[in-house]
Write a protein that holds these residues in place. Sequence first.
Motif, PDB file in Angstrom:
ATOM      1  N   THR A 144      21.464 -50.179  36.778  1.00 23.86           N
ATOM      2  CA  THR A 144      20.109 -50.504  36.322  1.00 23.86           C
ATOM      3  C   THR A 144      19.260 -49.254  36.135  1.00 23.86           C
ATOM      4  N   ARG A 145      19.743 -48.103  36.611  1.00 19.90           N
ATOM      5  CA  ARG A 145      18.962 -46.861  36.495  1.00 19.90           C
ATOM      6  C   ARG A 145      19.624 -45.831  35.587  1.00 19.90           C
TER       7      ARG A 145
ATOM      8  N   GLU B  85      15.447 -55.946  40.908  1.00 21.86           N
ATOM      9  CA  GLU B  85      15.740 -54.801  40.042  1.00 21.86           C
ATOM     10  C   GLU B  85      16.607 -55.205  38.864  1.00 21.86           C
TER      11      GLU B  85
ATOM     12  N   LEU C  16      14.330 -56.801  36.321  1.00 22.61           N
ATOM     13  CA  LEU C  16      13.524 -55.768  35.684  1.00 22.61           C
ATOM     14  C   LEU C  16      14.321 -55.055  34.600  1.00 22.61           C
ATOM     15  N   TYR C  17      15.580 -54.780  34.881  1.00 22.90           N
ATOM     16  CA  TYR C  17      16.404 -54.082  33.895  1.00 22.90           C
ATOM     17  C   TYR C  17      16.493 -54.879  32.598  1.00 22.90           C
TER      18      TYR C  17
ATOM     19  N   CYS D  65      12.626 -55.053  31.232  1.00 19.39           N
ATOM     20  CA  CYS D  65      11.852 -53.827  31.024  1.00 19.39           C
ATOM     21  C   CYS D  65      12.666 -52.666  30.470  1.00 19.39           C
TER      22      CYS D  65
ATOM     23  N   THR E 174      12.619 -49.411  34.463  1.00 14.67           N
ATOM     24  CA  THR E 174      13.147 -49.876  35.746  1.00 14.67           C
ATOM     25  C   THR E 174      13.259 -48.707  36.721  1.00 14.67           C
TER      26      THR E 174
ATOM     27  N   TYR F 111       9.837 -47.758  37.931  1.00 12.78           N
ATOM     28  CA  TYR F 111       9.312 -48.715  38.912  1.00 12.78           C
ATOM     29  C   TYR F 111       9.995 -48.545  40.271  1.00 12.78           C
TER      30      TYR F 111
ATOM     31  N   GLU G 126       5.592 -57.435  29.831  1.00  7.76           N
ATOM     32  CA  GLU G 126       6.767 -57.625  30.678  1.00  7.76           C
ATOM     33  C   GLU G 126       6.602 -58.838  31.580  1.00  7.76           C
TER      34      GLU G 126
END
Length: 490
Positions: free
Chosen positions: A7-8, A325, A328-329, A332, A337, A340, A356
């Motif tokens: 996710t990052r 998370e 969010l991915y 957003c 993500t 955040y 969002e």
Amino acid sequence: MIKYLSTRDNTRTITSSQAIINGLAEDGGLYVPENLEDLKLDYHEVIRQDYPGMARTVFGKFFSDFDEETIEKVVSRSYTGKFSTEEITPLAKVEDAFVLELYHGPTCAFKDVALSALPNLMVESMRMNDFQDEILILTATSGDTGSAALHGFSDVPGTKIIVFYPEGGVSETQRLQMVTQDGKNTCAVAVRGNFDDAQSGVKKLFREIPKPCDGVSLSSANSINIGRLVPQVVYYFSAYRQLLDMGEIQDGDKVNFVVPTGNFGDIMAGYFAREMGLPVGRLVCASNCNDVLREFLETGHYNRKRDFHKTTSPSMDILVSSNLERLLYFVCGVERTKIYMDLLAKQGEYTITEDELKKINEVFRGVACDDARGAKAIGDVFRAEHYLMDTHTAIAWAAYEECRDNGEEWTKDKTVVLSTASPYKFTRAVLAALGEEECPTDEECMQKLNQVTQVEAPVPLQGIFERRICHTDVIDVPDMKSYVVKHAEK
């Protein structure tokens, strides 16, 4: 083949079996499918099958590097003879809604559905990748994950497991389920602090010591592990199929789900089911007075800097909801993500944009209910229907009642409340909710609850007070690292 990414960081992909082995990405992110569109299917293909068949189809979609024979082996080992009911997750009609009973497994909680499967997925993933290290499972629990994970991984070859639980932060029955679990590779240890302290400590260890010693690698049994989350997707399809079989809906009707959740995993599974094509209406996130998720879903502001409350629904006593998370991915994107999550780590809060939040609110609704409202729901439903709920399921039921009584449009459609655990895991609170006085001991409370309700205690919980205590360690959060290294070297 469906690939997974963090996710990052969406620049590197891995297979599903590698994601299951790793548990958490190196950058601290959670693994998600690269493209949700690749998961879409005709939901009719799923719901025409029995539960193991549904599991095979869902697993096959998410875990596309597993061949059919391996999926069949995993499903058979996970669900054959493990649950006390013919229907793995039976649906009960209660007043004008339905309760999906997820507590008929070996530790009497919804975590059994996933943690009966994860050890088998882990073993096969190791085989497929010729993974030679021993895997040390690290898990933080707010109550039910710990006992289900310990039971699931007990004596599984090539694995060890350490469960960290908050001292004084789980029910006595939950604690006994963990500390009496035998198995040469199991360990349960109390942490002086709350669940968020334990969970943050575990995530930190993944970053600092992914290999605590030569020949040992870390992984997770929490819902941060995609192999733990995916099996939970199946019971949303099961609920829909049962509603059809009962004649309560027509094919294609949307169904709402009210989910008691603290870590956002159980409800995230519902989001995946929706994205696969199941006709899901509203996903209602029910919180107790630790209502960080309710505030976020209403305002877009996530703020963990608040008082932590110990409640009668301890599995939801969480202020850092890890699985959010993943949502969010998908809403957003990877860059925002990461921003955040960095803000959450450094400042304890973040705020998403109005656009969002609007996208999230197209699906999700947040409601919070305190202990008193949960207790009232237990008493009212039992008196009206002779149906006994645990304290977490009651929070979700109270949330549904609030929305229904306020005339919210979605409540006109059929609604399923997801249960959490057997009421016998929280006998003191359930007795109080029924207007009964507590007994001096938890064992006597269990006996009294049976006498008062004529609802029999589940077999796995009978005799729990006579079992031998196997795990007695209590540590401080800063000592988690040295504890893990020492355990890994044994």
